[in-house]
Enzyme design. Structure first.
Site, PDB file in Angstrom:
ATOM      1  N   LYS A  22       0.825  -1.218   0.000  1.00  0.00           N
ATOM      2  CA  LYS A  22       0.000   0.000   0.000  1.00  0.00           C
ATOM      3  C   LYS A  22       0.857   1.265   0.000  1.00  0.00           C
ATOM      4  O   LYS A  22       0.636   2.181  -0.792  1.00  0.00           O
ATOM      5  CB  LYS A  22      -0.900  -0.010   1.234  1.00  0.00           C
ATOM      6  N   ASN A  23       1.854   1.319   0.894  1.00  0.00           N
ATOM      7  CA  ASN A  23       2.629   2.552   1.035  1.00  0.00           C
ATOM      8  C   ASN A  23       3.480   2.838  -0.198  1.00  0.00           C
ATOM      9  O   ASN A  23       3.723   3.999  -0.525  1.00  0.00           O
ATOM     10  CB  ASN A  23       3.503   2.481   2.291  1.00  0.00           C
ATOM     11  N   ARG A  97      -4.938  10.416   3.101  1.00  0.00           N
ATOM     12  CA  ARG A  97      -3.647  10.947   3.530  1.00  0.00           C
ATOM     13  C   ARG A  97      -2.639  10.974   2.377  1.00  0.00           C
ATOM     14  O   ARG A  97      -1.874  11.921   2.215  1.00  0.00           O
ATOM     15  CB  ARG A  97      -3.108  10.073   4.673  1.00  0.00           C
ATOM     16  N   ASP A 121      -5.679   7.929   9.050  1.00  0.00           N
ATOM     17  CA  ASP A 121      -5.862   7.353  10.381  1.00  0.00           C
ATOM     18  C   ASP A 121      -5.828   8.411  11.460  1.00  0.00           C
ATOM     19  O   ASP A 121      -5.052   9.363  11.400  1.00  0.00           O
ATOM     20  CB  ASP A 121      -4.743   6.334  10.667  1.00  0.00           C
ATOM     21  N   ASP A 320       4.122   0.684  11.856  1.00  0.00           N
ATOM     22  CA  ASP A 320       2.878   0.051  11.414  1.00  0.00           C
ATOM     23  C   ASP A 320       2.715  -1.372  11.932  1.00  0.00           C
ATOM     24  O   ASP A 320       1.617  -1.934  11.854  1.00  0.00           O
ATOM     25  CB  ASP A 320       2.809   0.034   9.882  1.00  0.00           C
ATOM     26  N   MET A 342       6.355   7.372  17.526  1.00  0.00           N
ATOM     27  CA  MET A 342       6.009   8.329  16.477  1.00  0.00           C
ATOM     28  C   MET A 342       4.612   8.918  16.600  1.00  0.00           C
ATOM     29  O   MET A 342       4.389  10.067  16.224  1.00  0.00           O
ATOM     30  CB  MET A 342       6.175   7.669  15.103  1.00  0.00           C
TER      31      MET A 342
END
Length: 436
Positions: A22-23, A97, A121, A320, A342
């Site tokens: 996905k990223n 995002r 998110d 993640d 983070m």
């Protein structure tokens, strides 16, 4: 909103192939705006966030053709810049995002890029300063409309420069690189993110004619070029999904093989799960996880002190997967401190795990201590809601291991990051149904 109903406590078995990352997909898709020529991308995951970005590109005038499942061509030869100032774009852009990464390519190629404050998110503050400070360093003028939460950057021609990023932001680094590849002169980016997905973006851009060196390090150098051409690119398997399947196998004591994982791009992920006592075996490019009938034991440090697992920029452990590690630890032998550095809201989902019977002490918004049950006490099924993508999959794993029936609401959050998750789990033997 849909729901999942899960009957837990069932051992699973079989093979599963991870989806495309996905990223990486969110970065790669934005890069098609850098050229008027055709770009072919394969292994694109069929998930909500990625599909939203593909739709946004289509509304911008990009010509899109679906070749097969996960395979598309994109051609941005007639981009409709007027759409950037429409009400439709303001609504569409703020729901995702990843939409922030269209700004760099648009600024580089057309001299302007706009974006509404993006969503995503609810895991804490995720500031955009790194992106826009990078554009300003390249010579862009920045403006922000506080009433509409609308950002804009404009420049006649970007000029290369040296910059030291205030944080190793993955999306920020990607955005700045995409702006710099068409800038005049040389750009040097220090404290750049260096994740495998960012390396993939750089490799794709170089195949299009960019001149990027230092790929894989935190010092990136870019010699600007006049134009970029088309290319073909294949997206890596999703390392977050791979980690999710490892956690699932351990928690349900299941024998699972994860196919074609691109081991060389997993970094510390396999060894981090090994520290929790999970057995992983490399078989070619697959991961084999045996059924952990006798459970798994957390390793302490060599001086006997409690293990701490914390997130860090690559090559550190990805944030993640901390939610997955936390859930897996609830049934381990021993204790572990989870330190989420983070994002200050990402651990708040642990109250659902506590309701299921997990022994977790939430020390503060960033730290939680987990005392494992060693499978002597099963988690129990409850009704819960998914607050974000990674917490959602963690709760799903907990439900699959729990005694009784669980209901998970707000599963759109899970669908944002995981392709056909219920179908793929049923193929392994899980009892999960999707209800509207």
């Amino acid at each position: 909103m849909g729901t999942f109903k899960i009957e837990g406590g069932i051992q699973l078995k079989g093979e599963i192939t991870p989806q495309g990352a996905k990223n990486e997909a969110l970065q790669i898709l934005c890069a098609v705006l850098l050229t008027p020529e055709k770009v072919t991308i394969t292994n694109i995951p069929d998930i909500i966030d990625v599909n939203k970005l593909i739709k946004l590109l289509g509304n911008l005038g990009v010509k899109i053709e679906k070749l097969a499942h996960g395979a598309y061509t994109f051609q941005a030869d007639e981009v409709n810049l007027a759409y950037l100032e429409s009400e439709g774009f303001k609504e569409e852009g703020k729901s995702l995002r990843g939409s922030i990464m269209i700004v760099g390519p648009l600024l580089a190629r057309f001299g302007k890029g706009y974006i509404p404050k993006p969503g995503g998110d609810k895991i804490g503050r995720r500031r955009l300063d790194t992106h826009f400070e990078g554009f300003i360093n390249l010579g862009a003028k920045f403006r922000y409309n506080r009433e509409d939460y609308f950002y804009g950057v404009e420049a006649d021609r970007l000029k290369g420069t040296y910059m030291l990023l205030d944080e190793a932001s993955v999306t920020g680094t990607a955005n700045i690189i995409m702006a710099a590849v068409l800038a005049e002169g040389k750009t040097t980016i220090y404290n750049a993110a260096c994740e495998p997905y960012l390396q993939q973006l750089c490799k794709m851009l170089n195949s299009m004619g960019a001149k990027i060196t230092g790929v894989g390090s935190n010092l990136i150098e870019i010699e600007g070029v006049e134009k970029l051409g088309g290319c073909e690119h294949r997206i890596l398997p999703d390392m977050i999904e791979i980690g999710s399947w490892i956690g699932l196998a351990a928690m349900t004591r299941s024998e699972i093989t994860i196919k074609n994982v691109s081991w060389d791009n997993l970094g510390v992920i396999p060894n981090t799960f090994r520290k929790l006592g999970i057995t992983l075996e490399r078989r070619g490019d697959d991961i084999y996880i045996p059924a952990h009938e006798d459970g798994y034991e957390i390793q302490n440090y060599i001086d006997g002190s409690i293990l701490t697992i914390a997130d860090a920029p690559w090559p550190g452990f990805t944030p993640d997967l901390l939610s997955i590690v936390l859930v897996v630890a609830t049934q381990a032998r021993g204790s572990v401190l989870i330190h989420q550095k983070m994002f200050e809201s990402r651990l708040f989902f642990v109250d659902r795990l506590i309701d299921m019977g997990a022994k977790i002490i939430l020390c503060d918004p960033h730290r939680a201590t987990v005392i494992g049950h060693d499978f002597k006490s099963q988690l129990k099924g409850i009704m819960m809601s998914s607050p974000d993508i990674r917490a959602g999959i963690s709760l799903l794993i907990a439900a699959l291991s729990a005694k009784g029936t669980s209901t998970i609401q707000n599963i759109d959050q899970i669908d944002r990051g995981y392709e056909r998750i219920d179908e793929r789990l049923r193929a392994l033997g899980a009892k999960i149904t999707r209800e509207d």
